[in-house]
Design an enzyme around this catalytic site. Structure first.
Site, short mmCIF file in Angstrom:
data_model
loop_
_atom_site.label_atom_id
_atom_site.label_comp_id
_atom_site.label_asym_id
_atom_site.label_seq_id
_atom_site.Cartn_x
_atom_site.Cartn_y
_atom_site.Cartn_z
N ARG A 44 1.01 -0.94 0.32
CA ARG A 44 0.00 0.02 0.02
C ARG A 44 0.60 0.87 0.17
NH1 ARG A 44 -5.25 0.72 3.72
NH2 ARG A 44 -6.14 0.15 1.92
N HIS B 55 -7.53 0.00 -6.39
CA HIS B 55 -7.00 -0.52 -5.32
C HIS B 55 -8.33 -1.65 -5.49
CE1 HIS B 55 -7.82 -1.03 -1.55
NE2 HIS B 55 -8.49 -0.59 -0.58
N GLN C 278 -10.40 -3.84 -2.84
CA GLN C 278 -11.40 -4.09 -2.61
C GLN C 278 -12.51 -3.85 -3.86
OE1 GLN C 278 -12.25 -1.98 0.47
NE2 GLN C 278 -14.08 -2.68 -0.13
N ASP D 110 -17.91 6.72 -1.03
CA ASP D 110 -16.27 6.57 -0.46
C ASP D 110 -16.08 7.26 0.41
OD1 ASP D 110 -13.22 5.65 0.57
OD2 ASP D 110 -12.89 6.42 -1.25
N CYS E 38 -16.50 1.23 1.41
CA CYS E 38 -15.17 0.04 1.20
C CYS E 38 -14.57 0.43 2.12
CB CYS E 38 -14.18 0.84 -0.02
SG CYS E 38 -13.43 2.73 0.13
N ARG F 228 -12.99 -9.00 1.62
CA ARG F 228 -11.75 -9.09 1.72
C ARG F 228 -11.04 -9.47 1.05
NH1 ARG F 228 -10.00 -3.38 1.28
NH2 ARG F 228 -8.06 -4.48 1.04
#
Ligand code: CP
Ligand code: NVA
Length: 299
Positions: free
Chosen positions: A99, A126, A129, A217, A255, A283
């Site tokens: 990340r 991402h 996700q 988000d 998310c 996930r």
């Protein structure tokens, strides 16, 4: 493709195979341990709850050993290049999940490494996700065909991966947000030239109407300046009025982490149509499937 950098690096059949494995793993039909004897490093330049824990647990459940590497505790934090880091880690590890602040860090790491590199979120995308989100949609709707997904707010890293998924799987994606926060031109032009059904709009109500998935988000992602974001994004808050316009069986996705009463009201995220806890759980399953397919020779 050895690395998991962006969804559009893969053809839909390969992503579908990964999703099928994820569902088999979740249902207990696939209990293989493809990471037995393997070590997976996890580099973090930004905070994480879900990504860190789901990868660590997933690696362990697949028989492997996770190694948590905080960038600030590595020589990386003192200026060693990501390329040198990748060359060295390739001599010890079997895969790396990272990340990072800049997507370039991810691509430089992947280019220098001899082992699979997995994107655990960058400023641009991402993909892990969205694999979990697609799995959640499949669970709720039995597949991805004929679905309408509406994204509200910031055209950020998560939105970018939604665009790639919509193009690859052929579902309609409406992006409702201020023009100034629309996703990048290169990605939108790729989506258009690839035949994607991507609709950009500033009309939140029209975008919500008859949609099957309402997703949003945070308005201020890690690394963003606050500026006027909250004020600019306010018309795109997901609330009961927007949910009421959606299809009767619509679900809400996020998310996480979420900021209640900012991008979503508590009544929606904690309400009966919210699927965010299944989404968060997925996930784990989606990433186990990604690792099984990329790191093991037997998938
Ligand atoms: N959704 C997500 O990636 O969460 P974390 O930042 O907690 O990993
Ligand atoms: N867009 C958010 C996602 C967090 C999981 C961020 O980048 O901070």
């Amino acid at each position: 493709m050895r690395d998991f950098i962006n969804l559009r690096d893969f053809d839909p059949a390969r992503l579908q195979a990964i999703l099928t494995t994820a569902q088999d793993m979740k249902a207990g039909r696939d209990t293989r341990k493809p990471l037995a004897g393997k070590t997976v490093g996890m580099i973090f330049e930004k905070p994480s709850t879900r990504t860190r824990v789901s990868f660590e647990v997933g690696i362990t459940q697949l028989g492997g050993t996770p190694l948590m590497l905080s960038a600030s505790d590595m020589q990386l934090g003192r200026g060693e290049t990501i390329s040198d880091t990748g060359k060295v880690l390739s001599r010890y590890l079997d895969a790396i999940m990272i990340r990072c602040l800049s997507h370039n860090t991810l691509t430089e790491l992947a280019a220098a490494s001899d082992i699979p590199v997995i994107n655990g979120l960058t400023d641009l995308s991402h993909p892990c996700q969205i694999m979990a989100d697609l799995q959640t949609m499949c669970e709720h709707f039995g597949g991805l065909d004929d679905l309408i997904v509406t994204w509200f707010g910031d055209g950020n890293n998560v939105a970018n991966s939604w665009i790639e998924a919509a193009v690859l799987f052929g579902f309609e994606l409406r992006l409702a947000g201020p023009v100034a926060y629309q996703p990048g031109a290169e990605l939108l032009s790729w989506a258009q030239s690839s035949g994607g059904n991507i609709i950009l709009t500033e009309d939140a109500e029209a975008a919500a109407t008859d949609a099957h998935v309402l997703v949003t988000d945070v308005w201020i992602s890690m690394g963003d300046e606050e500026g006027t974001r909250v004020q600019d994004m306010k018309p795109f808050q997901v609330n009961d009025a927007l949910m009421a316009l959606a299809a009767p069986n619509a679900i809400f996705l996020h998310c996480l982490p979420a900021w209640r009463e900012m991008e979503v009201t508590a009544s929606v995220i904690d309400g009966p149509q919210s699927a965010v806890w299944d989404e968060a759980e997925n996930r784990l399953h989606a990433q186990k499937a990604i690792m099984a397919h990329l790191i093991s020779d037997n998938f």
